[in-house]
Design an enzyme around this catalytic site. Structure first.
Site, mmCIF file in Angstrom:
data_model
loop_
_atom_site.group_PDB
_atom_site.id
_atom_site.type_symbol
_atom_site.label_atom_id
_atom_site.label_comp_id
_atom_site.label_asym_id
_atom_site.label_seq_id
_atom_site.Cartn_x
_atom_site.Cartn_y
_atom_site.Cartn_z
ATOM 1 N N ASP A 185 16.719 17.173 -3.674
ATOM 2 C CA ASP A 185 16.502 15.720 -3.779
ATOM 3 C C ASP A 185 16.270 15.344 -5.248
ATOM 4 O O ASP A 185 15.383 14.558 -5.585
ATOM 5 C CB ASP A 185 15.339 15.249 -2.899
ATOM 6 N N ARG A 210 23.048 9.292 -10.410
ATOM 7 C CA ARG A 210 22.793 7.984 -11.062
ATOM 8 C C ARG A 210 23.987 7.396 -11.794
ATOM 9 O O ARG A 210 23.817 6.479 -12.594
ATOM 10 C CB ARG A 210 21.634 8.111 -12.071
ATOM 11 N N ASN A 240 23.432 5.843 -3.674
ATOM 12 C CA ASN A 240 22.687 4.694 -4.229
ATOM 13 C C ASN A 240 22.837 4.551 -5.742
ATOM 14 O O ASN A 240 21.868 4.483 -6.481
ATOM 15 C CB ASN A 240 21.205 4.767 -3.831
HETATM 16 ZN ZN ZN Z 1 15.848 9.708 0.880
#
Ligand code: ZN
Length: 438
Positions: free
Chosen positions: A312, A71, A101
């Site tokens: 994840d 993040r 991301n």
């Molecule tokens: Zn994903």
């Protein structure tokens, strides 16, 4: 100074080793593995060797988490490179791959550099950035893969968003292949999953919640397998969660297609039955699937169809989770529970310890092309020490991650990383982190 680890059970799948041995670290590398190594050695005085007695413990190549979200930049209120690295080290991970991301997203070398520099300054775990497939994760224009690779990315992925356009995915695969970069696929057909809140099945029908069908994942895995076969490029499927997905991958591997896959502990530990409580900590993407899918994931792990276990790790602030199920963000943290949940597979007889270490270290290193995941003499001394008998209860307040979106609160666990070495240096020891600078 040299370090001698004595008396541990050393498990290194890369050299088919599982036995009680001593291990000598010298200048940040594995110098020697053997029986009864003498700390003094030839011509060395004992003064120059730090001896650590690890009787009753397990020594493995440093664990590598192939799929995390730190993040940083952009969402530092959820996690930073520092807190993420601390969570990694405390979870037994000497290296992590971080998805693109962020904000700005990692679609250029400036962001790649930022992440690497910050992790180096912090010095708790190796950070390997994953670059974006497309500019702004929009699935329209290709990012500068060569430029980002020169800066240090180890794969490309628009994780969090699927690449819906098959022609674009084909071009991305061809370009990535020419640079020897694996492509990590977040496999989701968003036309099929649109509006869904949980796995589509018996439970979603009973609860009256809109479903996310398994086929939404499987259609894209099938496409990416076909594109891999067509282009010859390496595709790695992220967070596999369904029986059909495992079957597709099994079939593809039998046909020698260059596809690899990971799953996450929640997909072999939790099922959609738990959503009857509407606990938003259980909202993830892909969603928790049926009990039958959970069985299939375990079968896929056991027979080698699923190569890797990744957390994840997806931190979110309380304010993003303490909402109606519909509005809560998807994701759970995982770096500090991943190992203990995965060790349950060993206890159940699903995996051997050596297979587990393959999936959490040796295979992730192979998939990303890293010179890690092995304790061969000469290799970098990234090492995890595991106490297989340590009993502990999950208390997320004790975690090093900045976020607390953990669904395993108060769960009894067995097995814990008790030391994490990076480059021969202890970064985590028992319950404390090494002094670090950031
Ligand atoms: Zn994903």
């Amino acid at each position: 100074m040299k370090t001698l680890l004595t008396g541990a059970r050393i498990i290194d799948p890369s050299q088919d080793l599982d036995g009680i041995r001593d291990l000598l670290i010298d200048e940040g590398r594995i110098a020697e593995i053997g029986q009864d190594l003498k700390p003094g050695g030839a011509g060395n005085s004992n003064m120059n060797v730090r001896v650590i007695d690890l009787k009753g413990l397990i020594v493995t190549p440093g664990l590598i988490d192939i799929h995390t979200h730190f993040r940083d930049p952009g969402f530092e209120y959820k996690e930073t490179v520092e807190t993420g690295s601390a969570a990694a080290a405390a979870g037994g991970f000497s290296a992590v791959a971080c998805m693109a991301n962020t904000d700005p997203c990692n679609d250029n070398r400036a962001v790649t550099n930022y992440m690497i520099q910050k992790a180096k300054a912090c010095g708790l775990a190796r950070l390997y950035p994953v670059g974006a497939i497309s500019i702004g994760l929009k699935g329209e224009k290709m990012a500068e893969y060569a430029d980002m690779k020169a800066a240090g990315i180890v794969a490309i992925s628009d994780d969090g968003r699927p690449v819906m356009n098959s022609r674009f995915m084909r071009m991305a695969l061809e370009y990535a292949q020419s640079l020897d970069l694996p492509v990590i696929s977040h496999a989701e057909d968003t036309d099929l999953t649109a509006g869904g809140l949980m796995h589509e099945g018996k439970v979603s029908t009973e609860l009256g919640l809109p479903g996310i069908p398994a086929i939404g994942e499987e259609v894209m895995i099938a496409r990416d397998i076909l594109l891999s076969a067509y282009t010859g490029a390496a595709v790695h499927i992220a967070h596999v969660s369904t029986r059909g997905a495992v079957a597709l991958l099994r079939n593809a591997k039998a046909g020698n297609i260059r596809v690899t896959a990971e799953t996450a502990p929640h997909y072999f530990t939790l099922s959609d039955e738990l959503l009857r409580e509407f606990d938003t900590r259980l909202k993830v993407n892909p969603p928790l699937r049926s009990a039958d899918d959970v069985l299939a994931i375990k079968e896929g792990l056991r027979d080698g169809t699923i190569d890797a276990i990744a957390s994840d790790h997806a931190p979110h602030a309380d304010t993003e989770k303490a909402l109606e199920f519909e509005y809560a963000l998807s994701g759970m943290i995982g770096l500090e529970t991943s190992l203990a949940l995965s060790l349950r597979l060993v206890k159940e007889g699903c995996l051997t310890l050596s297979q587990l270490v393959s999936k959490m270290s040796t295979n992730p290193a192979k998939i990303l092309g890293l010179p890690l995941g092995t304790l061969r003499p000469g290799a970098i001394a990234d090492i995890t020490v595991i106490d297989p008998d340590r009993h502990w209860n999950v208390d997320s307040q004790q975690f090093h991650s900045k976020s607390r979106n953990c669904p395993y609160e108060n769960w009894p666990m067995q097995g814990k990383a008790v030391m994490t070495f990076v480059g021969g240096e202890i970064k985590y020891n028992g319950s404390s982190l090494a002094d670090h600078d950031c």
